[in-house]
Design an enzyme around this catalytic site. Structure first.
Site, short mmCIF file in Angstrom:
data_model
loop_
_atom_site.label_atom_id
_atom_site.label_comp_id
_atom_site.label_asym_id
_atom_site.label_seq_id
_atom_site.Cartn_x
_atom_site.Cartn_y
_atom_site.Cartn_z
N ASP A 274 -35.94 -10.23 41.27
CA ASP A 274 -35.94 -11.01 42.50
C ASP A 274 -35.38 -10.16 43.65
O ASP A 274 -35.66 -8.97 43.73
CB ASP A 274 -35.13 -12.30 42.31
CG ASP A 274 -35.67 -13.46 43.12
OD1 ASP A 274 -35.52 -13.43 44.35
OD2 ASP A 274 -36.25 -14.37 42.53
N HIS A 309 -32.40 -15.47 47.77
CA HIS A 309 -33.27 -16.06 46.75
C HIS A 309 -32.81 -15.73 45.34
O HIS A 309 -32.66 -16.61 44.49
CB HIS A 309 -34.70 -15.57 46.98
CG HIS A 309 -35.75 -16.33 46.26
ND1 HIS A 309 -36.25 -15.93 45.04
CD2 HIS A 309 -36.42 -17.46 46.58
CE1 HIS A 309 -37.19 -16.78 44.64
NE2 HIS A 309 -37.31 -17.71 45.56
N ASN A 397 -46.27 -22.05 44.75
CA ASN A 397 -45.88 -23.17 45.63
C ASN A 397 -46.85 -23.51 46.75
O ASN A 397 -46.46 -24.17 47.70
CB ASN A 397 -44.53 -22.85 46.29
CG ASN A 397 -43.41 -22.77 45.29
OD1 ASN A 397 -43.38 -23.51 44.32
ND2 ASN A 397 -42.50 -21.85 45.50
N SER A 479 -39.68 -21.52 42.05
CA SER A 479 -38.63 -20.50 41.87
C SER A 479 -37.36 -21.11 41.30
O SER A 479 -36.62 -20.45 40.57
CB SER A 479 -38.29 -19.85 43.22
OG SER A 479 -39.12 -18.78 43.49
#
Length: 730
Positions: A274, A309, A397, A479
């Site tokens: 990530d 994130h 998404n 996520s």
């Protein structure tokens, strides 16, 4: 020659320049041209059939690199080394890859000249979170009306008047949306061409941390004054947070808070591919201990997270169990951070997976997606699977079909679900509700990708977790769903007996069996479309049922057990020391010969019981529960919590280390308490252990029954039970 091109040998006297002049010299006008495209170039694993009349010898990685470096129309960026296939694996070895920039026309020329070469676009990856709430699908005007524009000023502060810097402000209308962020004074200005105040369809504000988001449909905006928006603090919903630790609603739904404190994921390695993980955060400090920075190449670059994130995902997986903030699934697992964002591409993902294979990572969390496929990435993921590396992937998404790599068969693909009571009204989370909604409030959010590739679903709306440097935020996205499943996968690998027996080897069988256990543990959710939920929501109690059945109590004599119960009742003021003793003595001794105290003056039996911690734990408004660290439960103690079950999961609390038994829903007093979680079918019935789980053998049933009979009589004598209760234990 610009200033940046001049040699720095001191031959030219530097001239003093104002910041304005220096900026102008560095930003001299330059024509805007198309960027070259980035490609991954590799020699085909098998000799490619040559064109008629032409020879096409096989090429190796070094030859490919030299060929491209010598080409003036190619800019070589880096090389990914090739790796051999795993012994006995079906997947072949992975070729060396050269990452280079060139035009699409030059690629076609090279393909004709070197048919042995394979070219693939090195495309950008995206985070699998939700950038904005769903807007009304209205076609944008083909031509923006000239001269029509509106400027809106926003003031973002809390109810106490404190400005919120860095808050994202998104304004949507009939045309293109506009986005900006607030300054130090909490103000932001947005100018929208082709829009009027009446054409604005929505405003969304997302503070960086500490506050709920705000979403307003059809806002009444002014162009002549500040438009004030006041987000609500997270602590208004979760009392005492972050000083008081909470379990997320998703962890409750998956029954994490019902697990014994001994199941903590020790010995398993997890990688978060990530944006890094900020180790300054209290919930990540000493939890994320290693990693690699594939963005800047800095030795410790993986410990910095400018995007927020990766830190959020890492805390869901393994947030510290320290009595404050949030707590993760596998709090004792070894966590690695592979930093590929911002700017992550397919080649970065390949390099990160190489790191995971080398470091013998067990579970990889991939909260990323692309609308394009990559055969090279697919081959690397398969190589990782053959090496025993399990990849848990977010579905995506944009509300459409499942993204890549979630479409691959060798990964576990996770969609998102939400719960209507997990967030306050008026937030951006509420805008994601899509019918139908179950009786428990579960729904499939608008943003989640769907399709036959979905394996399971997990909480992905209003997920509370850590963000840098020391804050917390509730975010949406697949996520956020994927780390829930990755954390559970780590617990299964660490504690399920199959992975110390027939599936102990690091191979594809191990990965496939892990995914089978997780899918088999799921509680189905009837949301109208199996392509949005897959097998359902994984249940930690079901996934770890064999491990729970292996927990056995320490043998204890009935007399010793009665003595311990006597001490507990005496200490709670329910029994005077001179009233009764195991041997009929008026001054009995227990626990090493120390006399137990009598009833405290002025204390009613009920008050004494409450002071001993025997009150039932209930849910906290807002869908989360508070609790302390996941401490080790002891075999002694009173207080049996009420059944807090439900499907997929209900509310409950996690007790602090060294706390009372009543504060630990997984710790019970002697006797046959109810199954943790209360959900029928989670674990088989039968004799219980000190943690309330089934025993492998019969256990000291006779002593327990005698002890419970005595305890029932004492509680009835104290006025806590009626003469003929339906359930004397509760």
């Amino acid at each position: 020659m610009t200033n940046n091109d001049k040699p720095k040998d001191g031959s030219e006297e530097p001239r003093p320049a104002s910041p304005r002049g220096r900026q102008a010299s560095r930003q001299a006008p330059q024509p805007v041209e198309s960027r070259p495209r980035r490609y991954m170039v590799a020699a085909l694993p098998q000799p490619h059939p040559a064109a008629p009349g032409a020879a096409a010898p096989a090429l190796d990685g070094d030859t490919v690199r030299r060929l491209l470096e010598d080409d003036p129309e190619v800019r070589v960026l880096r090389r990914l080394r090739g790796t051999a296939g795993n012994p006995g694996a079906q997947a072949p070895g992975f070729p060396a890859v050269v990452v280079a920039e060139m035009t699409a026309e030059h690629v076609e020329a090279l393909r004709r000249q070197y048919p042995q070469l394979y070219f693939e676009r090195d495309r950008l990856l995206t985070y699998s979170d939700v950038p904005q709430p769903p807007r009304r699908r209205r076609p944008a005007p083909a031509v923006v009306p000239p001269g029509v524009e509106s400027t809106f000023a926003f003031l973002i502060r809390d109810a106490d008047g404190t400005p919120l810097p860095g808050a994202s402000v998104l304004v949507t209308g009939h045309g293109w949306p506009a986005q900006t962020s607030t300054g130090a004074d909490g103000r932001a200005v947005v100018t929208m061409v082709g829009e009027t105040p009446e054409s604005i369809t929505g405003v969304t504000v997302r503070p960086r941390s500490g506050y709920w988001s705000v979403h307003i449909d059809r806002p009444a905006l002014s162009t002549t004054r500040d438009n004030l928006i006041e987000p609500m603090r997270l602590s208004e919903t979760f009392g005492g947070f972050p000083g008081k630790q909470v379990f997320g609603w998703g962890q409750q739904a998956m029954n994490l808070d019902r697990l014994p404190p001994t199941l903590r994921g020790a010995g398993v390695r997890i990688a978060i591919i990530d944006s890094g993980a900020d180790v300054r955060h209290p919930d990540l400090r000493d939890r994320v201990r290693a990693g690699v920075d594939l963005v800047g190449g800095a030795p410790d670059g993986w410990s910095v997270d400018a995007a927020y994130h990766g830190s959020h995902c890492a805390a869901v997986v393994s947030g510290a169990d320290d009595g404050r903030g949030v707590v993760g699934f596998a709090v004792e697992a070894e966590v690695h951070a592979c930093k590929i964002f911002p700017g992550g591409r397919f080649s970065d993902l390949i390099e990160a997976l190489d790191y995971c294979i080398e470091q013998r990572i067990d579970v990889v969390n991939l909260s990323l997606a692309s609308r394009h496929q990559s055969p090279l990435v697919a081959a690397k993921i398969e190589q990782a699977r053959e090496a025993g590396v399990a990849c848990v992937v977010a579905a995506g998404n944009d509300g459409g079909p499942v993204g890549f790599p979630g479409i691959l068969s060798g990964v576990l693909t996770v969609a998102a679900v939400g719960k209507a009571d997990a967030f306050p009204p008026g937030t951006a989370h509420e805008a994601e509700i899509r019918g139908p909604v179950t009786g428990d409030g579960y729904f499939s959010p608008r943003f989640t990708c769907h399709g036959p590739e979905i394996d399971v679903c997990a909480p992905g709306v209003a997920v509370l977790s850590a963000v840098p440097p020391d804050g917390y935020a509730a975010l949406d996205g697949t996520s956020m769903a994927a780390p829930h499943v990755a954390g559970l996968a780590a617990l299964v690998l660490a504690h399920h007996g199959d992975f110390r027996g027939p599936f102990s080897g690091r191979d594809a069988r191990r990965v496939d069996h892990l995914f089978h256990i997780i899918r088999s543990s799921c509680v189905p959710l009837n949301l109208g479309d199996l392509h949005r939920t897959g097998a359902g929501m994984p249940n930690a109690l079901r996934a770890l049922a064999p491990a729970l059945a292996q927990i056995t109590p320490e043998p204890i004599e009935a007399g010793t057990l009665l003595g311990q119960l006597t001490a507990e009742m005496t200490g709670a003021g329910l029994l005077a020391s001179a009233d009764w003793g195991p041997g009929g003595d008026s001054g009995h001794t227990v626990h090493g010969g120390q006399a137990g105290p009598g009833v405290q003056p002025g204390m009613a039996p009920q008050a004494a019981a409450y002071s001993a911690g025997t009150t039932a734990n209930g849910p906290v408004p807002g869908g989360l529960v508070t609790g302390g660290p996941r401490g080790r439960a002891t075999a002694t103690g009173g207080g049996v919590p009420p059944d807090q079950g439900g499907a997929p999961g209900g509310a409950g609390t996690r007790g602090k280390r060294g706390g009372t038994a009543a504060a630990r829903p997984y710790a019970t007093g002697p006797g046959g308490s109810r199954t943790p979680g209360g959900a029928a079918g989670d674990v088989p019935a039968g004799p219980r252990t000190a943690n309330g789980t089934p025993t492998a053998g019969p256990g000291p049933v006779g002593g327990e029954q005698a002890a419970m009979a005595w305890l029932t009589e004492e509680m009835r004598a104290a006025g806590l039970l009626g003469e003929d209760p339906a359930d004397p234990v509760e």
